[in-house]
Design a protein around this motif. Structure first.
Motif, PDB file in Angstrom:
ATOM      1  N   ALA A  38     -30.480 -13.706 -23.529  1.00 50.66           N
ATOM      2  CA  ALA A  38     -31.064 -14.942 -23.007  1.00 50.66           C
ATOM      3  C   ALA A  38     -29.990 -16.020 -23.084  1.00 50.66           C
ATOM      4  O   ALA A  38     -29.180 -16.032 -24.009  1.00 50.66           O
ATOM      5  CB  ALA A  38     -32.290 -15.358 -23.808  1.00 50.66           C
ATOM      6  N   CYS A  64     -31.382 -11.502 -17.045  1.00 54.27           N
ATOM      7  CA  CYS A  64     -31.780 -12.138 -18.298  1.00 54.27           C
ATOM      8  C   CYS A  64     -32.300 -13.552 -18.041  1.00 54.27           C
ATOM      9  O   CYS A  64     -31.901 -14.199 -17.070  1.00 54.27           O
ATOM     10  CB  CYS A  64     -30.611 -12.175 -19.279  1.00 54.27           C
ATOM     11  SG  CYS A  64     -29.246 -13.205 -18.744  1.00 54.27           S
ATOM     12  N   GLN A  85     -36.776 -24.704 -26.301  1.00 54.28           N
ATOM     13  CA  GLN A  85     -36.319 -23.506 -25.605  1.00 54.28           C
ATOM     14  C   GLN A  85     -35.971 -22.395 -26.591  1.00 54.28           C
ATOM     15  O   GLN A  85     -36.237 -21.217 -26.340  1.00 54.28           O
ATOM     16  CB  GLN A  85     -35.103 -23.831 -24.726  1.00 54.28           C
ATOM     17  CG  GLN A  85     -35.344 -24.881 -23.648  1.00 54.28           C
ATOM     18  CD  GLN A  85     -36.452 -24.501 -22.686  1.00 54.28           C
ATOM     19  OE1 GLN A  85     -36.865 -23.356 -22.604  1.00 54.28           O
ATOM     20  NE2 GLN A  85     -36.957 -25.487 -21.955  1.00 54.28           N
ATOM     21  N   LYS A  88     -39.171 -20.860 -27.617  1.00 53.75           N
ATOM     22  CA  LYS A  88     -39.708 -20.034 -26.537  1.00 53.75           C
ATOM     23  C   LYS A  88     -39.007 -18.675 -26.514  1.00 53.75           C
ATOM     24  O   LYS A  88     -39.649 -17.620 -26.397  1.00 53.75           O
ATOM     25  CB  LYS A  88     -39.528 -20.749 -25.203  1.00 53.75           C
ATOM     26  CG  LYS A  88     -40.168 -20.045 -24.016  1.00 53.75           C
ATOM     27  CD  LYS A  88     -39.868 -20.784 -22.710  1.00 53.75           C
ATOM     28  CE  LYS A  88     -40.490 -22.168 -22.708  1.00 53.75           C
ATOM     29  NZ  LYS A  88     -40.284 -22.834 -21.387  1.00 53.75           N
ATOM     30  N   ILE A  89     -37.680 -18.702 -26.642  1.00 57.25           N
ATOM     31  CA  ILE A  89     -36.919 -17.452 -26.621  1.00 57.25           C
ATOM     32  C   ILE A  89     -37.232 -16.587 -27.828  1.00 57.25           C
ATOM     33  O   ILE A  89     -37.258 -15.356 -27.748  1.00 57.25           O
ATOM     34  CB  ILE A  89     -35.407 -17.768 -26.564  1.00 57.25           C
ATOM     35  CG1 ILE A  89     -35.043 -18.402 -25.214  1.00 57.25           C
ATOM     36  CG2 ILE A  89     -34.566 -16.510 -26.794  1.00 57.25           C
ATOM     37  CD1 ILE A  89     -33.624 -18.914 -25.140  1.00 57.25           C
ATOM     38  N   LEU A  92     -39.801 -13.960 -27.179  1.00 49.94           N
ATOM     39  CA  LEU A  92     -39.629 -13.012 -26.079  1.00 49.94           C
ATOM     40  C   LEU A  92     -39.228 -11.641 -26.615  1.00 49.94           C
ATOM     41  O   LEU A  92     -38.181 -11.501 -27.242  1.00 49.94           O
ATOM     42  CB  LEU A  92     -38.559 -13.521 -25.103  1.00 49.94           C
ATOM     43  CG  LEU A  92     -38.878 -14.807 -24.332  1.00 49.94           C
ATOM     44  CD1 LEU A  92     -37.685 -15.206 -23.459  1.00 49.94           C
ATOM     45  CD2 LEU A  92     -40.124 -14.637 -23.476  1.00 49.94           C
ATOM     46  N   VAL A  95     -35.684  -9.922 -25.294  1.00 57.13           N
ATOM     47  CA  VAL A  95     -34.390 -10.515 -25.621  1.00 57.13           C
ATOM     48  C   VAL A  95     -33.895 -10.000 -26.965  1.00 57.13           C
ATOM     49  O   VAL A  95     -34.652  -9.943 -27.937  1.00 57.13           O
ATOM     50  CB  VAL A  95     -34.491 -12.058 -25.653  1.00 57.13           C
ATOM     51  CG1 VAL A  95     -33.205 -12.675 -26.195  1.00 57.13           C
ATOM     52  CG2 VAL A  95     -34.791 -12.604 -24.260  1.00 57.13           C
ATOM     53  N   VAL A  98     -29.038 -14.297 -28.124  1.00 54.09           N
ATOM     54  CA  VAL A  98     -29.081 -15.562 -27.390  1.00 54.09           C
ATOM     55  C   VAL A  98     -27.688 -16.181 -27.367  1.00 54.09           C
ATOM     56  O   VAL A  98     -27.041 -16.317 -28.413  1.00 54.09           O
ATOM     57  CB  VAL A  98     -30.071 -16.553 -28.038  1.00 54.09           C
ATOM     58  CG1 VAL A  98     -30.179 -17.821 -27.185  1.00 54.09           C
ATOM     59  CG2 VAL A  98     -31.441 -15.913 -28.239  1.00 54.09           C
TER      60      VAL A  98
END
Length: 386
Positions: A38, A64, A85, A88-89, A92, A95, A98
């Motif tokens: 991500a 991605c 953000q 949020k990631i 997931l 993912v 990052v």
């Protein structure tokens, strides 16, 4: 009690001054990365050019999620949005790792302090910071900032309170101080003696982080990635980290932003009509304002109306290269198919020029916006204007 980082997503923060090569490095890392990625890409301009470059050139980007943060910096004005953000990631399942590309004037200490605060407030989060990678433009450090950095090193040895945050070189020092990996980029532009001088001054501020030499951001991904959590305690608390942690409680930081602290600001030049290639290159090569630190964006020339050109300038270096085709230059069937599946492009479509546009983010200090805008407009092709 020791924290358990098993099954958590490592976060790699890439920082560095304007034009150092962060996006190029990230592109190269994405080509090597085998895990599911991500991206968070931050650009201080109101158009996120770095994200666009990654979309066009990054081999894994289409596979991605990418979160674009623009018109500010994640260390200050976009701090809350950045944390949103990240959260949020963290949720997931698709993912594994990052990558965060900070803007060129972001303070990595402030970004990392925000992340640390988030981790402490959310001990069950599925993300953790592992690497803070600072990309350093070796050529620019040598040509433009070496004398200033030497003076700062001497001052720091005697009285570091004399350092002024308003100077751009202070920002570069902050970025060099607060990291656990340094990528010394554009090494092909200096000889061995010059590189040694640049590396020596870097070591005055950053004695611990390994320094990896690179050309065009080409390094082995294993050199700057790790599963170990970022060790805040190993970073000196006297300068960058302490200032960053203190900044979390400074009410003016979030509203003032980086442009107020360092005197750097940006604006966007946007014009549908094409540039005359000869006039534009003459402006860039002979009349370019010294006050401009960085510029980047997509342009088009009247003598090559099918080609998307990427213009980049960082300090004394600039380049123009063909990177793609304009949609309007495609065959009619391909064009209509593309527009059908990309309605956002259709909304901005021009009856005369299609999707063609000159769109430049211009960053500098003490420049005259009206004068620069007039100079760029004088580079437009008169035949296309008629």
């Amino acid at each position: 009690m020791k924290k358990n980082y098993n099954n958590k997503k490592p976060v790699v923060l890439i920082t560095g001054y304007l034009g150092s090569g962060k996006t190029t490095l990230l592109n190269n890392l994405l080509r090597q990365e085998k895990r599911r990625v991500a991206l968070i890409v931050n650009d201080m301009g109101s158009i996120n050019v770095d994200a666009e470059i990654l979309k066009k050139n990054g081999s894994n980007v289409t596979e991605c999620p990418m979160f674009e943060l623009q018109n500010g910096c994640i260390c200050c004005t976009l701090r809350e949005e950045f944390i949103k953000q990240i959260e949020k990631i963290s949720n997931l399942d698709t993912v594994d790792v990052v990558f965060v590309e900070a803007s060129g004037i972001s303070d990595p200490g402030a970004v990392s302090a925000s992340f640390l605060a988030y981790e402490e407030d959310n001990p069950d989060t599925n993300v953790y910071l592992t690497s803070v990678v600072t990309v350093v433009d070796a050529d620019r450090i040598y040509r433009e900032f070496l004398d200033d950095l030497k003076k700062k090193a001497d001052k720091e040895a005697t009285d570091e309170n004399n350092l002024t945050a308003e100077e751009i070189s202070t920002l570069i020092v902050d970025q060099i101080e607060f990291c656990n990996f340094i990528v010394l980029n554009k090494c092909d532009l200096l000889d061995e003696k010059q590189l040694a001088e640049v590396e020596a001054i870097i070591r005055d501020f950053q004695p611990r982080a390994p320094i990896f030499h690179s050309v065009n951001g080409n390094i082995d991904i294993d050199q700057i990635t790790t599963t170990e959590p970022f060790n805040y305690e190993q970073i000196d608390s006297s300068s960058a980290i302490q200032k960053a942690i203190n900044s979390l409680n400074e009410p003016n930081r979030a509203t003032q932003g980086c442009t107020g602290e360092y005197g750097i600001s940006s604006f966007v030049f946007e014009e549908k009509r094409p540039f005359n290639r000869e006039r534009f290159m003459n402006f860039v090569n002979n009349n370019y304002p010294k006050e401009l630190i960085r510029a980047k964006g997509y342009i088009w020339f009247s003598d090559a109306d099918a080609n998307v050109q990427l213009f980049e300038q960082a300090g004394r270096n600039s380049s123009v290269m063909t990177v793609a085709y304009w949609i309007d230059a495609l065959e009619e069937k391909q064009k209509q198919e593309y527009l059908e599946y990309n309605p956002d492009v259709k909304e901005a479509w021009d009856d005369d020029f299609g999707d063609r546009v000159n769109q430049l983010v211009i960053i500098g200090k003490g420049y005259n916006k009206d004068k620069i805008t007039a100079a760029l407009k004088s580079c437009l092709d008169e035949k296309a204007i008629a």
